[in-house]
Design an enzyme around this catalytic site. Structure first.
Site, PDB file in Angstrom:
ATOM      1  N   GLU A  63      50.822  25.053  41.557  1.00  0.00           N
ATOM      2  CA  GLU A  63      49.408  25.192  41.871  1.00  0.00           C
ATOM      3  C   GLU A  63      48.623  25.698  40.665  1.00  0.00           C
ATOM      4  OE1 GLU A  63      49.463  26.321  46.568  1.00  0.00           O
ATOM      5  OE2 GLU A  63      50.196  27.832  45.204  1.00  0.00           O
ATOM      6  N   CYS A  76      43.196  29.302  36.334  1.00  0.00           N
ATOM      7  CA  CYS A  76      44.402  30.107  36.508  1.00  0.00           C
ATOM      8  C   CYS A  76      45.555  29.122  36.651  1.00  0.00           C
ATOM      9  CB  CYS A  76      44.221  30.945  37.772  1.00  0.00           C
ATOM     10  SG  CYS A  76      45.649  31.951  38.197  1.00  0.00           S
ATOM     11  N   CYS A  83      59.078  31.943  41.442  1.00  0.00           N
ATOM     12  CA  CYS A  83      59.263  33.073  40.523  1.00  0.00           C
ATOM     13  C   CYS A  83      60.472  33.870  40.992  1.00  0.00           C
ATOM     14  CB  CYS A  83      58.026  33.969  40.508  1.00  0.00           C
ATOM     15  SG  CYS A  83      58.173  35.366  39.367  1.00  0.00           S
ATOM     16  N   CYS A  87      58.430  40.514  43.217  1.00  0.00           N
ATOM     17  CA  CYS A  87      57.523  41.625  43.521  1.00  0.00           C
ATOM     18  C   CYS A  87      57.197  41.581  45.014  1.00  0.00           C
ATOM     19  CB  CYS A  87      56.241  41.526  42.696  1.00  0.00           C
ATOM     20  SG  CYS A  87      56.548  41.489  40.918  1.00  0.00           S
ATOM     21  N   CYS A  90      53.867  39.849  46.527  1.00  0.00           N
ATOM     22  CA  CYS A  90      53.430  38.547  45.991  1.00  0.00           C
ATOM     23  C   CYS A  90      54.065  37.393  46.754  1.00  0.00           C
ATOM     24  CB  CYS A  90      53.800  38.478  44.511  1.00  0.00           C
ATOM     25  SG  CYS A  90      53.478  36.878  43.752  1.00  0.00           S
ATOM     26  N   CYS A 306      44.781  35.989  44.047  1.00  0.00           N
ATOM     27  CA  CYS A 306      45.944  36.556  43.354  1.00  0.00           C
ATOM     28  C   CYS A 306      47.080  36.802  44.334  1.00  0.00           C
ATOM     29  CB  CYS A 306      45.603  37.905  42.728  1.00  0.00           C
ATOM     30  SG  CYS A 306      44.362  37.836  41.474  1.00  0.00           S
TER      31      CYS A 306
HETATM   32  N1  SAH Z   1      53.869  36.796  36.941  1.00  0.00           N
HETATM   33  C1  SAH Z   1      52.708  37.250  36.248  1.00  0.00           C
HETATM   34  C2  SAH Z   1      51.491  36.387  36.436  1.00  0.00           C
HETATM   35  C3  SAH Z   1      51.161  35.866  37.822  1.00  0.00           C
HETATM   36  S1  SAH Z   1      50.624  36.972  39.082  1.00  0.00           S
HETATM   37  C4  SAH Z   1      52.410  38.673  36.635  1.00  0.00           C
HETATM   38  O1  SAH Z   1      52.990  39.177  37.577  1.00  0.00           O
HETATM   39  O2  SAH Z   1      51.605  39.291  35.934  1.00  0.00           O
HETATM   40  C5  SAH Z   1      48.904  37.300  38.801  1.00  0.00           C
HETATM   41  C6  SAH Z   1      48.476  38.717  39.263  1.00  0.00           C
HETATM   42  O3  SAH Z   1      48.321  38.826  40.702  1.00  0.00           O
HETATM   43  C7  SAH Z   1      49.495  39.777  38.879  1.00  0.00           C
HETATM   44  O4  SAH Z   1      48.824  40.884  38.332  1.00  0.00           O
HETATM   45  C8  SAH Z   1      50.102  40.123  40.224  1.00  0.00           C
HETATM   46  O5  SAH Z   1      50.711  41.377  40.199  1.00  0.00           O
HETATM   47  C9  SAH Z   1      48.929  40.033  41.137  1.00  0.00           C
HETATM   48  N2  SAH Z   1      49.270  39.941  42.555  1.00  0.00           N
HETATM   49  C10 SAH Z   1      50.404  39.423  43.096  1.00  0.00           C
HETATM   50  N3  SAH Z   1      50.347  39.480  44.446  1.00  0.00           N
HETATM   51  C11 SAH Z   1      49.157  40.043  44.758  1.00  0.00           C
HETATM   52  C12 SAH Z   1      48.505  40.329  46.008  1.00  0.00           C
HETATM   53  N4  SAH Z   1      49.085  40.022  47.167  1.00  0.00           N
HETATM   54  N5  SAH Z   1      47.288  40.892  45.965  1.00  0.00           N
HETATM   55  C13 SAH Z   1      46.687  41.155  44.769  1.00  0.00           C
HETATM   56  N6  SAH Z   1      47.235  40.895  43.575  1.00  0.00           N
HETATM   57  C14 SAH Z   1      48.464  40.343  43.564  1.00  0.00           C
HETATM   58 FE1  SF4 Z   2      56.444  36.768  39.948  1.00  0.00          FE
HETATM   59 FE2  SF4 Z   2      54.501  37.339  41.673  1.00  0.00          FE
HETATM   60 FE3  SF4 Z   2      55.821  39.310  40.467  1.00  0.00          FE
HETATM   61 FE4  SF4 Z   2      54.114  37.799  39.032  1.00  0.00          FE
HETATM   62  S1  SF4 Z   2      53.579  39.158  40.747  1.00  0.00           S
HETATM   63  S2  SF4 Z   2      56.210  38.414  38.463  1.00  0.00           S
HETATM   64  S3  SF4 Z   2      54.415  35.804  40.054  1.00  0.00           S
HETATM   65  S4  SF4 Z   2      56.706  37.834  41.912  1.00  0.00           S
END
Ligand code: SAH
Ligand code: SF4
Length: 320
Positions: A63, A76, A83, A87, A90, A306
């Site tokens: 996406e 973006c 991934c 986390c 996410c 995000c």
């Molecule tokens: N993997 C990279 C880039 C993609 S995520 C990273 O983690 O930085 C883009 C951003 O969205 C990251 O800062 C991530 O921590 C944040 N993010 C992930 N899940 C989220 C959520 N449910 N609500 C708000 N931000 C979130």
């Molecule tokens: Fe992967 Fe989501 Fe963590 Fe970014 S925030 S490293 S996309 S699991």
């Protein structure tokens, strides 16, 4: 000649390259492809955000999201299918890792979304952020190469490209080694190592102390402000105490903090922090001299905000 068509004129087929002999165009068309992805789904949010799903040659899908603001459009883009870093907050992490994207598959998101940006908003993309699906520094070589193609090929300014990382130290060092002024964003989400470990398994491999040491080294070499992403999760990481701890940990780093109200994802009971608490957090940072902004969620209604990116298989089934 071919590259000037691809980069300068955004050509998607050899037949467009009218200054090449016809026989050569035909042969190139038979032997090579200029597209590795086809758009399989597009969703438009009530706030103008446009999410694309790209189907790759092997059927994988990734996406990208176009986010219009008053005077500029941000893209973006994704660096991996899924991934592996898991986390807890996410949706891409829930999906798990499927495969690496090749350089072309990363860069084509830009080439193809830029056409849509011009059609939909009347302007080309102004900023590119590696904040879609995947962890850019877990796909290091193709991502570094994609930066070269965007910057030297498509002539997209390095200062307008931001790579966001969960905190993979070797990647931060590799970006510091680059001569171009690409921007770095680090997903922090907690300045308390124990809480960070609960939220982000990566903390075990690259603990906060090592991560911030790498950021300091990066800054010493690049003299460039580093952004930190901080998702504000109600009652989890949003206390005044944690804001003060963040101030202490960022001491000596020229920082900019993006506070992202947590975007709900399926299967979690978490919610975004109330506005007043986000504002308290922001003002604690601000009064310590750390600029912080609250990032307005965009595209929530189409699961494009995000952390919400993941394949909507039912949806894509419907358009096949
Ligand atoms: N993997 C990279 C880039 C993609 S995520 C990273 O983690 O930085 C883009 C951003 O969205 C990251 O800062 C991530 O921590 C944040 N993010 C992930 N899940 C989220 C959520 N449910 N609500 C708000 N931000 C979130
Ligand atoms: Fe992967 Fe989501 Fe963590 Fe970014 S925030 S490293 S996309 S699991």
């Amino acid at each position: 000649q071919i590259l000037s068509w691809v980069w300068g004129r955004r050509a998607v087929s050899f037949s467009e390259m009218t200054n090449l002999p016809v026989e050569l165009r035909d042969r190139l068309d038979m032997e090579f492809r200029l597209s590795s992805a086809t758009p399989s789904f597009e969703a438009r949010s009530s706030d103008g955000t446009i999410k694309h799903l790209w189907r790759l040659r092997d059927g994988e899908q990734v996406e990208s999201v176009l986010i219009p603001a008053d005077d500029r459009v941000t893209l973006c883009l994704s660096s991996q299918a899924g991934c592996a870093l898991g986390c807890r907050f996410c949706a891409t992490g829930d999906l798990g890792f499927t495969r690496q994207l090749r350089t072309a598959e990363i860069v084509e998101q830009y080439r193809d979304a830029d056409r849509v940006s011009v059609e939909a908003f009347g302007r080309t993309i102004a900023n590119v952020v590696y904040m879609g699906m995947g962890e850019p520094f877990a796909n290091l070589e193709p991502v570094l190469e994609s930066l070269t193609v965007l910057n030297a090929g498509f002539e997209f300014g390095a200062r307008r490209i931001t790579v966001s990382t969960v905190g993979l130290v070797p990647g931060i060092r590799a970006l510091a080694d680059r001569p171009e002024p690409f921007r770095l964003a680090v997903s922090l989400h907690s300045a308390d190592p124990d809480l960070r470990l609960e939220l982000m398994p990566v903390e075990r491999k690259y603990p906060l102390g090592d991560l911030l040491a790498a950021v300091r080294d990066y800054q010493a070499r690049k003299a460039r402000r580093v952004s930190f992403e901080y998702a504000m999760i109600d009652g989890v990481n949003d206390s005044a105490e944690l804001a003060r701890l963040l101030v202490a940990r960022l001491e000596g780093i020229a920082s900019y903090v993006n506070l992202i109200p947590y975007n709900p994802i399926p299967g979690r009971s978490w919610g975004p922090s109330p506005w007043a608490r986000i504002d308290d957090f922001r003002s604690i940072l601000a009064s310590a001299g750390i600029p912080a902004a609250v990032r307005t969620p965009r595209g929530r209604d189409i699961a494009a905000a995000c952390g919400q990116l993941r394949l909507e298989r039912e949806l894509t089934g419907a358009v096949r």
